[in-house]
Scaffold this motif. Sequence first.
Motif, short mmCIF file in Angstrom:
data_model
loop_
_atom_site.label_atom_id
_atom_site.label_comp_id
_atom_site.label_asym_id
_atom_site.label_seq_id
_atom_site.Cartn_x
_atom_site.Cartn_y
_atom_site.Cartn_z
N LYS A 89 -5.64 -3.34 -3.04
CA LYS A 89 -4.03 -3.70 -2.86
C LYS A 89 -3.17 -5.09 -2.88
CE LYS A 89 -5.43 -6.47 1.45
NZ LYS A 89 -6.48 -6.81 2.70
N PRO A 90 -1.67 -5.28 -3.65
CA PRO A 90 -1.10 -4.23 -2.23
C PRO A 90 -0.82 -2.79 -3.10
CG PRO A 90 0.58 -5.57 -3.92
CD PRO A 90 -1.49 -6.15 -4.17
N ILE A 91 -0.81 -1.77 -3.59
CA ILE A 91 -0.98 -0.96 -4.14
C ILE A 91 0.45 -1.03 -5.03
CG2 ILE A 91 1.04 0.30 -3.13
CD1 ILE A 91 -0.04 3.59 -3.55
N ALA A 92 1.68 -1.12 -4.92
CA ALA A 92 1.80 -1.55 -6.01
C ALA A 92 3.28 -3.16 -6.19
CB ALA A 92 3.76 -0.32 -6.30
N LEU A 93 3.74 -3.08 -7.11
CA LEU A 93 5.11 -4.74 -6.40
C LEU A 93 6.22 -4.27 -6.19
CD1 LEU A 93 4.42 -6.94 -9.56
CD2 LEU A 93 3.65 -7.21 -7.31
N THR A 94 6.73 -2.87 -5.73
CA THR A 94 8.15 -2.10 -5.30
C THR A 94 7.59 -1.20 -5.05
OG1 THR A 94 8.49 -1.03 -7.65
CG2 THR A 94 9.06 -3.18 -7.56
N LEU A 95 8.60 -0.52 -4.19
CA LEU A 95 8.77 1.33 -3.70
C LEU A 95 8.90 1.53 -4.83
CD1 LEU A 95 8.54 2.65 -1.72
CD2 LEU A 95 11.31 2.57 -1.14
N ASP A 96 9.63 1.63 -5.61
CA ASP A 96 9.77 2.03 -6.80
C ASP A 96 8.09 2.80 -7.47
OD1 ASP A 96 12.65 2.85 -5.96
OD2 ASP A 96 13.07 1.26 -7.26
N GLU A 97 7.85 1.27 -7.84
CA GLU A 97 6.84 1.40 -8.30
C GLU A 97 5.79 2.38 -7.89
OE1 GLU A 97 6.06 -2.79 -11.06
OE2 GLU A 97 5.15 -2.26 -9.60
N ALA A 98 5.18 1.86 -6.05
CA ALA A 98 4.80 3.39 -5.60
C ALA A 98 4.79 4.31 -5.58
CB ALA A 98 4.75 2.43 -4.01
N ASP A 99 6.30 5.09 -5.00
CA ASP A 99 6.69 6.09 -5.76
C ASP A 99 6.15 6.73 -6.91
OD1 ASP A 99 7.68 6.21 -2.86
OD2 ASP A 99 9.63 5.96 -3.59
N ALA A 119 4.15 10.23 -7.48
CA ALA A 119 4.20 11.23 -8.33
C ALA A 119 2.96 11.17 -9.11
CB ALA A 119 6.02 11.04 -8.52
N ALA A 120 2.18 10.59 -9.86
CA ALA A 120 1.68 10.77 -10.96
C ALA A 120 0.64 11.45 -10.51
CB ALA A 120 1.06 9.06 -11.29
N LYS A 170 -4.44 14.81 -8.21
CA LYS A 170 -6.07 13.73 -8.79
C LYS A 170 -5.45 12.98 -6.90
CE LYS A 170 -7.80 15.19 -11.45
NZ LYS A 170 -8.95 16.03 -11.17
N THR A 171 -6.79 12.31 -6.61
CA THR A 171 -6.49 11.02 -5.31
C THR A 171 -5.89 9.84 -6.00
OG1 THR A 171 -7.93 13.12 -3.74
CG2 THR A 171 -8.08 10.70 -3.64
N LEU A 172 -5.13 9.37 -5.03
CA LEU A 172 -4.47 8.02 -5.33
C LEU A 172 -4.75 7.37 -4.08
CD1 LEU A 172 -3.36 5.92 -6.79
CD2 LEU A 172 -0.59 6.32 -5.60
#
Length: 122
Positions: A98-108, A112-113, A119-121
Amino acid sequence: MSERQLGVVLAGCGGIGNCHAYALSVLPDVRFVGVVDVDEDRARDFARRFGAETYATDLGELLGRDDVDAVVNATANNLHAPLSIQALDAGKHVMVQKPIALTLDEADAMIAAAERAGKTLM
C-alpha cells in the motif's frame, strides 16, 4: 505441498521488503526466485540473506522467466503503478504494497492491466 511451487519475485529491498522477503523464504509452497532493487549490493544481500535464487537491478530481467508466477511489489510508492503494470503485462500476478498507487488514474490503469492479462492484482 503442491507439485509445483509458486515462483515469486520481490521488487524492492527496502524496509517493508524485509517482511515480505522473510515470508517468501518460509512459505512451503513458494519458490523465492529472485529480488530486484536499484541498489545492486542491497539486492545481492537480500538474495543471500533470504535464500532467493537470484537478484537483479531491473524487474524486466526476471519477468521473462517461465518459473516466475508472481511479483510482490514493495518498491517506493511512485513505482507501484509502473512496475505493477509491467509485471501484469508480462503475465504475472501482482501483490502491491500500500498504497496501491499515487492517483486514481494509476490505480485504474493497474486494474485494467490485471483484467487484460487475466491475472490477480492485490
